[in-house]
Design an enzyme around this catalytic site. Structure first.
Site, PDB file in Angstrom:
ATOM      1  CG  ASP A   1      -0.451  -0.630   2.447  1.00  0.00           C
ATOM      2  OD1 ASP A   1       0.684  -1.132   2.423  1.00  0.00           O
ATOM      3  OD2 ASP A   1      -1.153  -0.604   3.478  1.00  0.00           O
ATOM      4  CG  ASP A  21      -1.385  -8.125 -12.846  1.00  0.00           C
ATOM      5  OD1 ASP A  21      -1.225  -7.292 -13.754  1.00  0.00           O
ATOM      6  OD2 ASP A  21      -2.266  -8.996 -12.882  1.00  0.00           O
TER       7      ASP A  21
END
Ligand code: NAD
Length: 356
Positions: free
Chosen positions: A221, A245
């Protein structure tokens, strides 16, 4: 040098952009010194339509027999809107990665100065950014057990990593860091996920073998935020399949567009080179796709699989000159672009060949 290349165009804009990747290979071949031969094979929706399976055995055999693979993209809108479909295009891509042992996906964030204005980020934040992502490719939730309860109301995907899987990609990333600025950032979610705690443990152990590399660990994050706040902070970024990804799609905005980012998947078998984008149904068949990521994938093929650094540099330098002369596809055009220089896929591909 003599090399045999398998071209797998796949679906949607994959078919349009690989035409130009292949054309660049042919052009470099004609310029002397190398002989490239080609074969073509099906994968994804195109393969399902023709054979009923997303990765026909014939494609896999041809892939194993080739020196490198140039891939486009897979995907079709009909599967995106039907999560219940049992046979799906992406199964072909996941299977070929697994079968060829392609566990490391290298994604360089290459920033052409001419495209500083094409990004949604401020030029002063971007200028000088040079990141090399190592995304793990054959583990994680993509390959872990998938379950749905009998009443269909509960679902789970197993996030699973084995020590050897983390170790082999981490070694590649540490070696790359040694050859660059000797900085490595490993991204995980070790405060919450057990698979991430194993990941961090293995990377911390390996870091002792590379004392010349400054190793940092960051939660996903925070990394997602830092990447747009201060991208220059990163050099080599090592991360798991799912986090990689998402993070590299975010990073594509640093390079201006998804249409600018190439990737190399390497490991035990034949190297696999592809743009990071998908089949882009919204622009497929309209001559709008940017072919530069596919062409840059060929530059990566030259550098990584064939050791042809000079030829790779010739390709990036031709693209640089095309951009310096003001030519753009629509995805990388900005308010300052001369409208007469906004090109379609075909004209941009031809322009690169001309400059080569
Ligand atoms: P996408 O990458 O296909 O497209 C995302 C956005 O970027 C779209 O607006 C598209 O127009 C734009 N874009 C992508 N490549 C571009 C290019 N070369 N030039 C200009 N604009 C470009 O992602 P998506 O829309 O989420 O997915 C579409 C399909 O692709 C889905 O079926 C998905 O499963 C598949 N997919 C495949 C791969 C792959 O083959 N490696 C990767 C991602 C998505």
């Amino acid at each position: 040098m003599k090399k045999h290349i398998l071209v797998i165009p796949g679906d949607g804009i994959g078919q349009e952009v690989t035409t130009w990747g292949k054309a660049v290979l042919e052009k470099i071949g004609q310029q002397g010194g190398h002989e490239f031969t080609f074969d073509e094979a099906l994968m994804g929706h195109a393969a399902i339509e023709a054979t009923g399976t997303p990765l026909p055995d014939e494609t896999l055999e041809k892939a194993k027999a080739s020196d490198a693979i140039l891939f486009g993209a897979i995907g079709h809108i009909k599967y995106d809107n039907d999560p219940t479909a049992k046979v799906r295009p992406e199964q072909g891509l996941l299977k070929i990665r697994k079968e060829l042992g392609l566990y490391a996906n290298l994604r360089p964030i290459m920033l052409f100065d001419e495209l500083l204005g094409a990004s949604s980020l401020k030029p002063e934040i971007l200028k000088g950014t040079d990141i090399l992502f190592f995304r793990e490719l054959t583990g994680d939730v993509y390959f872990g057990e998938k379950k749905r309860s009998d009443d269909r109301n509960t679902a789970s995907d197993l996030m699973i990593y084995h020590r050897y899987e983390v170790e082999r990609i981490a070694r590649k990333a540490f070696e790359a860091a040694q050859a660059r600025t000797k900085r490595l950032c490993s991204v995980d979610k070790a405060n919450v996920l057990e698979a991430s705690r194993l990941w961090r443990e293995v990377v911390q152990e390996l870091a002792k073998e590379y004392p010349d590399v400054e190793t940092e660990h960051m939660f996903i994050d925070n990394a997602a935020m830092q990447l747009v706040k201060n991208p220059k902070k990163f050099d080599v970024v090592l991360t798991a399949n799912l986090f990689g990804d998402i993070l590299t799609d975010e990073a594509s905005q640093i390079a201006g567009s998804m249409g600018m980012l190439a990737s190399a998947s390497v490991g035990d078998g034949t190297g696999f080179f592809e743009p990071i984008h998908g089949s882009a149904h919204d622009i497929a068949g309209q001559d709008k796709a940017n072919p530069l990521a596919s062409i840059l994938s060929v530059a990566l093929m030259f550098e990584i699989s064939f050791g042809l650094k000079e030829e790779a540099a010739r390709i990036t330098s031709a693209i640089d000159k095309v951009l310096k002369d003001g030519y753009r596809t629509a995805d990388i055009a900005d308010a300052a672009t001369d409208k007469s220089k906004i090109l379609g896929t075909t004209a941009m591909g031809q322009k690169v060949l001309e400059y080569l």
